[in-house]
Design a protein around this motif. Structure first.
Motif, mmCIF file in Angstrom:
data_model
loop_
_atom_site.group_PDB
_atom_site.id
_atom_site.type_symbol
_atom_site.label_atom_id
_atom_site.label_comp_id
_atom_site.label_asym_id
_atom_site.label_seq_id
_atom_site.Cartn_x
_atom_site.Cartn_y
_atom_site.Cartn_z
ATOM 1 N N GLU A 161 5.269 -1.045 0.927
ATOM 2 C CA GLU A 161 3.777 -1.621 0.937
ATOM 3 C C GLU A 161 2.902 -0.317 1.081
ATOM 4 N N HIS A 162 3.837 0.785 1.729
ATOM 5 C CA HIS A 162 3.319 2.075 2.261
ATOM 6 C C HIS A 162 2.742 3.271 1.021
ATOM 7 N N ARG A 163 3.950 2.972 -0.192
ATOM 8 C CA ARG A 163 3.809 3.361 -1.087
ATOM 9 C C ARG A 163 2.096 3.358 -1.439
ATOM 10 N N SER A 164 2.269 2.396 -1.312
ATOM 11 C CA SER A 164 0.712 1.863 -2.456
ATOM 12 C C SER A 164 -0.006 2.393 -1.369
ATOM 13 N N SER A 181 -13.101 -1.160 -3.948
ATOM 14 C CA SER A 181 -11.993 -2.265 -3.760
ATOM 15 C C SER A 181 -10.804 -2.846 -2.567
ATOM 16 N N HIS A 182 -10.658 -1.592 -2.496
ATOM 17 C CA HIS A 182 -9.096 -1.649 -2.070
ATOM 18 C C HIS A 182 -9.050 -2.760 -0.448
ATOM 19 N N THR A 183 -7.602 -3.233 -0.355
ATOM 20 C CA THR A 183 -7.297 -3.896 0.998
ATOM 21 C C THR A 183 -6.525 -4.377 0.627
ATOM 22 N N PRO A 184 -6.263 -3.606 2.317
ATOM 23 C CA PRO A 184 -5.340 -2.654 2.800
ATOM 24 C C PRO A 184 -3.627 -3.362 2.942
ATOM 25 N N PRO A 185 -2.483 -3.723 3.170
ATOM 26 C CA PRO A 185 -0.993 -4.123 2.190
ATOM 27 C C PRO A 185 -1.395 -4.658 4.040
#
Length: 196
Positions: A161-164, A181-185
């Protein structure tokens, strides 16, 4: 994710060995201004810093530079900016840039560019902010770094999830789309190892 209004761009004080790097910097600057987004950057008028700032200004946008006093002469502070802020230290420079920005993008650059981007990425990993972090992969410049990220993930040092958190794109307009459009994990804060 709130609307991205200000994008912090990290990039080289050199234009590098390929014309594509300056073309990408111009493209990003023009795209930022075209969307009404403000640029925050290191404040120099040389290298890719100057190229991206000039492109923003030429297209009628706002460019805010942040430069430590010690680098004003060395990096040749850009005098045509909307605003040039002078910081006391490199640490203060990064803190000001981070506070002003809603998102971060790294263009090609050297050690300073890598360090600035990786600090913002680390802060995102630690949930100190939820601002998107993108690499503009002009001419495959960031492929070796992305391969290192993948290697760190496969070796158990970076969670999936951090790699993403690393957004990768080679087109300036598509990069801005990714930022918007970014949504944080949903993982939230740093996760301690299970054995603890």
């Amino acid at each position: 994710m709130d609307m991205v209004g200000t994008v912090c761009v990290f990039c080289g004080s050199s234009e590098g060995a390929r014309e594509e790097y300056a073309e990408a910097a111009r493209g990003l600057g023009t795209a930022l201004a075209g969307r009404g987004m403000r640029l925050v950057f290191g404040g120099g008028r040389v290298g890719l810093m100057g190229v991206v700032a000039d492109a923003v200004l030429d297209a009628g946008g706002e460019a805010v530079g942040v430069m430590p006093e010690a680098l004003l002469e060395k990096e040749v502070g850009h005098q045509g900016l909307t605003e040039l802020r002078v910081a006391g230290t490199m640490h203060e420079r990064k803190a000001i840039m981070a506070d002003l920005a809603d998102a971060f993008v790294a263009l090609p650059g050297g050690y300073g560019t890598f360090e600035e981007f990786l600090e913002m990425l680390t802060w995102a990993q630690l949930s100190l902010h939820e601002k998107p972090c993108g690499l503009l992969d002009t001419a495959g410049f960031y492929r070796p770094l992305v391969s290192l990220f993948d290697h760190a993930a496969s070796e158990g040092f970076v969670r999936a999830e951090h790699r993403s958190l690393v957004l990768l794109e080679n087109d300036p307009e598509r990069m801005l789309n990714l930022l918007q459009s970014h949504t944080p994990p949903a993982t939230g804060k740093w996760v301690v190892p299970e054995e603890l």
